[in-house]
Scaffold this active site. Sequence first.
Site, mmCIF file in Angstrom:
data_model
loop_
_atom_site.group_PDB
_atom_site.id
_atom_site.type_symbol
_atom_site.label_atom_id
_atom_site.label_comp_id
_atom_site.label_asym_id
_atom_site.label_seq_id
_atom_site.Cartn_x
_atom_site.Cartn_y
_atom_site.Cartn_z
ATOM 1 N N THR A 41 42.876 55.187 38.691
ATOM 2 C CA THR A 41 41.987 54.340 39.702
ATOM 3 C C THR A 41 42.495 53.203 39.954
ATOM 4 O O THR A 41 42.839 52.383 38.867
ATOM 5 C CB THR A 41 40.544 54.421 39.159
ATOM 6 O OG1 THR A 41 39.931 55.631 38.475
ATOM 7 C CG2 THR A 41 39.631 53.810 40.124
ATOM 8 N N GLN A 42 42.791 52.715 41.388
ATOM 9 C CA GLN A 42 43.351 51.629 41.429
ATOM 10 C C GLN A 42 42.648 50.545 42.167
ATOM 11 O O GLN A 42 42.484 49.477 42.393
ATOM 12 C CB GLN A 42 44.703 51.702 42.403
ATOM 13 C CG GLN A 42 45.921 52.469 41.496
ATOM 14 C CD GLN A 42 46.873 52.191 41.915
ATOM 15 O OE1 GLN A 42 47.405 51.675 42.776
ATOM 16 N NE2 GLN A 42 47.902 53.216 41.689
#
Lengths: 264, 248
Positions: A41-42
């Site tokens: 997840t960014q």
Amino acid sequence: MDHFPTNWGRPRNDAFDAYGTYPIQQRPNNIKDNFNGVQRTQQPIVTGTSVLAIKYKDGIMMAADNLASYGSLARFKDVQRLHAVGNHTVLGASGDMSDFQYIQSLLDDLIIEEFTEQDEHTLGPAEIHEYLSQLMYGRRSKLNPLWNSLLVGGYKDGKRFLAYVDLLGTTYSASTIATGYGSYIAQPLLRKAVEGREDTLTEREAQAILEESLLVLFYRDARSLDKYQIAKVTESGVSISESMALRTSWSFAEGIRGYGAQTQ
Amino acid sequence: MTSIGTGYDLSASTYSPDGRIFQVEYASKAVDNSGTTIGLRVKDGIVLAVEKLVHSKLLVPGASNRRIQTIDKHIGLATAGYLADGRHLANRARSEASNFREFYHSPPQVKDVTERLGQYVQVYTLYSSVRPFGVSTILGGVDKTGPNLYVVEPSGVFFGYHGAAVGKGRQLAKAELEKLKLAELSTREAVFEVARIIHLVHEDNKEKEFELEMSWIGAETQGIFLPVPKDLHQEAEEKAKAALDNFE
């Protein structure tokens, strides 16, 4: 068939794998990206904004609006961001709503697991908060955080509990806490109204304080909504209200230049 | 015991010439020696009760080895037979229930857990390297279809019941259960009935002490499987003893 477009039109490495016997994902020269095939997840996608919570005479009270935004788009207007965990705890979430849903299912399973023990012990807010802080810190250490700021509030054995934990695993406790934009806009208002009065504030007063802060946030925070819910945890357990609407007034807008139709 | 010495009873993976699997039948024998377990399915809920035989006066009452166990918020299980086997099956049922929740994001019906538990038990009747479970399991709970009661036997078969009894006093208990109008009883009334029946079937086994264990789920417990509260438990037990004195 090789389903990786990056391999199309490129010569197969006959010296290495003349008959194409390797499973596609194990073939050399099939490195897809710098993350070795895994992405973490960014950024959050569908998000909730601030959660506010305060201590008062009978326990704790928490508030959050019903909006889940998709970027700047007000995508879902009927989302509940307050979640009861057992009979003594309420959890409020800002940040990524899918991560919040995952956390909800983890906690629901945890509560059932503890219930099936039938050992006359139940998890209180302090335990839930500790669990969440370990979860959040564990996930950030895998470089794959659950993208939330969470408030955990509760009442058990005559004690109030209110604490914060975020995507880094940072925790703190206070008699008023706000997440997100609310930590800038609402927190000073909450502190002024609550600090030193935790043991005397009535339910009605506590609700009025939260509603006033939600109103200010709705005027100031472009990712907020005028529909909200309030949860309270007291001696008698958790209760989460139905959705309610803020009473707003926009008459002041007429006097603002650059807002609405201009007459001159 | 015509099976002994024939050589066909040494493994669960061998049939006898007339088509029986003696190891599975022996497992049922283990169940028949245990304290009676009763399950009642009534109008709005389920009551489970166990006659827990106390093998030593030195034991602390109520402290250990519960034979009624909680599987999910709305499902409970009571076993007759080997206690440790029963605990193992309860653990399995719990993980099946939680697996169901994770996969379908909805609470399992009693039938779902029963089917999976039945399959698990059945597998232990197929191999010479394992022993079939020496327990009959009564599963009860309230789900979206209403109250449900099932019995899983050591062979892995399971049936749904209005009222079920397994263990030593099952014959007498079943006869008593058949006299009840189960579909009209409330769970509270059912608690008194099971207490009475457990005390009644214990009469034949009077030299041993026993503890009565009861749990219930219904409208009064808001659809949550819980032990019967202390005051109601006490009241039911007193009434059961009084009824027994009148009976004699």
